[in-house]
Design an enzyme around this catalytic site. Structure first.
Site, PDB file in Angstrom:
ATOM      1  N   SER A 130      -1.795  -9.043  -5.387  1.00  0.00           N
ATOM      2  CA  SER A 130      -2.538  -7.988  -6.072  1.00  0.00           C
ATOM      3  C   SER A 130      -1.773  -6.669  -6.046  1.00  0.00           C
ATOM      4  CB  SER A 130      -3.893  -7.794  -5.391  1.00  0.00           C
ATOM      5  OG  SER A 130      -4.534  -6.615  -5.842  1.00  0.00           O
ATOM      6  N   GLU A 132      -3.120  -4.032  -5.489  1.00  0.00           N
ATOM      7  CA  GLU A 132      -3.743  -3.260  -4.409  1.00  0.00           C
ATOM      8  C   GLU A 132      -2.895  -3.284  -3.141  1.00  0.00           C
ATOM      9  OE1 GLU A 132      -6.623  -1.475  -4.167  1.00  0.00           O
ATOM     10  OE2 GLU A 132      -7.235  -1.727  -6.256  1.00  0.00           O
ATOM     11  N   TYR A 156      -9.196  -5.258   1.406  1.00  0.00           N
ATOM     12  CA  TYR A 156      -8.751  -6.259   0.422  1.00  0.00           C
ATOM     13  C   TYR A 156      -7.231  -6.229   0.286  1.00  0.00           C
ATOM     14  CZ  TYR A 156      -7.844  -8.360  -4.154  1.00  0.00           C
ATOM     15  OH  TYR A 156      -7.326  -9.107  -5.188  1.00  0.00           O
TER      16      TYR A 156
END
Length: 325
Positions: A130, A132, A156
């Protein structure tokens, strides 16, 4: 069917899983899908039924947090390729459920890698990374690429980074074919309504029908690199067809703010977002990720991937779907 490739998709009932299953079926794969057992099992296969592919899939119960069940699933499915899309995938929720997010998104990947190492070490594995994972770090030109420092700012992102590095470790330690896709935000009509893209589309459509009057959102100034899930699952497949395992950023190279997203969607419905969108701080994250923009030069040059959707055409498809639904 001799010679038919077999693929296992974890998280097959999600947005990406349904598009990927469609793609693999169109290429003649035998597709297996991992489902978690729920008391109302039909809920998790709604997407698969809606697009008409459930009957063509081999669905099997298991859980990425349960190693014995993964060993059984791999024994039954005998996959040539594994696409690990299973995750607690909502960043804001990861602050409310950090332990569960870590259990699913980090320890779950460890379970899958161990199961594959034991049962089918020759299998090709795609791990869903990801954007992120980068957090607020970026290169001087404002882009994130494979070489950019990763310093996540959410549970996350931390869990995904652990999984990312674990995959690289297993790749080098056991000579396994494990590739990471570092995918930036990708949306579609099948996106969950708790994600901001479809939340805005759904809210705007309901406002246009006078079913509600306001739409509360969080940080309107946050910018994201938004692509279409259909383009991005094609990248996943291409990554596993490469002659060697590697890590690839998948992005459009453009970023838009949540405010721009609102402006585009509401304007498409002849509305002014300023009349309806409100800011509610309960939707803010404890640590905000201000901007995300990816450079997928490596994916384009090495694998020849190109997106087919633009930001506008993606939103138009999402709006059309919600209006019809």
């Amino acid at each position: 069917m001799s010679g038919t490739k077999r693929a296992l998709i974890t998280g097959i009932s999600g947005q990406d899983g349904s598009y990927l299953a469609e793609l693999l079926l169109s290429k003649g794969y035998e597709v297996w899908g991992l489902l978690r057992r729920h008391s109302v099992p039909e809920n998790q296969t709604n997407r698969l039924e809606e697009v008409g592919i459930k009957k063509d899939l081999n669905l099997i119960y298991g859980d990425i947090t349960d190693l014995p069940s993964l060993l059984y699933v791999l024994k039954e499915s005998k996959p040539d390729e594994i696409y690990n899309l299973a995750a607690q995938s909502h960043v804001r929720i990861s602050f409310d459920q950090p332990a569960f997010t870590t259990h699913a998104d980090a320890e779950g990947v460890l379970n899958l890698l161990e199961a594959a190492r034991i049962m089918c070490p020759e299998v090709r594995i795609y791990q869903a990374g990801s954007s992120e994972m980068f957090g607020n770090e970026c290169d001087k030109d404002g882009y994130r690429r494979e070489t950019t420092l990763m310093r996540p700012v959410s549970p996350y992102g931390c869990a995904k980074l652990y999984a990312f590095n674990l995959c690289r470790t297993y790749r080098t330690s056991y000579n396994m074919f494990i590739s990471n896709g570092i995918l930036f935000n990708h949306e579609s009509p099948r996106r969950g309504l708790n994600f901001v893209s479809n939340k805005v589309v759904d809210g705007a459509v309901k406002i246009s029908r006078q079913e509600q009057d306001t739409l509360p959102l969080g940080n309107l100034e946050a910018t994201r690199d938004w692509g279409h899930a259909k383009d991005y699952v094609r990248a996943m497949w291409m990554i596993l067809q490469h002659d060697k395992p590697d890590d690839f950023v998948c992005a459009t190279g453009e970023s838009h703010s949540v405010r721009e997203l609102c402006e585009e969607v509401f304007a498409e419905l002849d509305l002014d977002y300023l009349d309806h969108v409100t800011v509610d701080h309960k939707y803010f994250r404890p640590t905000e990720l201000d901007d995300l923009k990816g450079d997928c030069t490596k994916l384009r040059e090495v694998l020849g991937w190109e997106p087919t959707y633009t930001f506008r055409s993606m939103l138009e498809e999402m709006i059309k779907y919600r209006l019809e639904k």
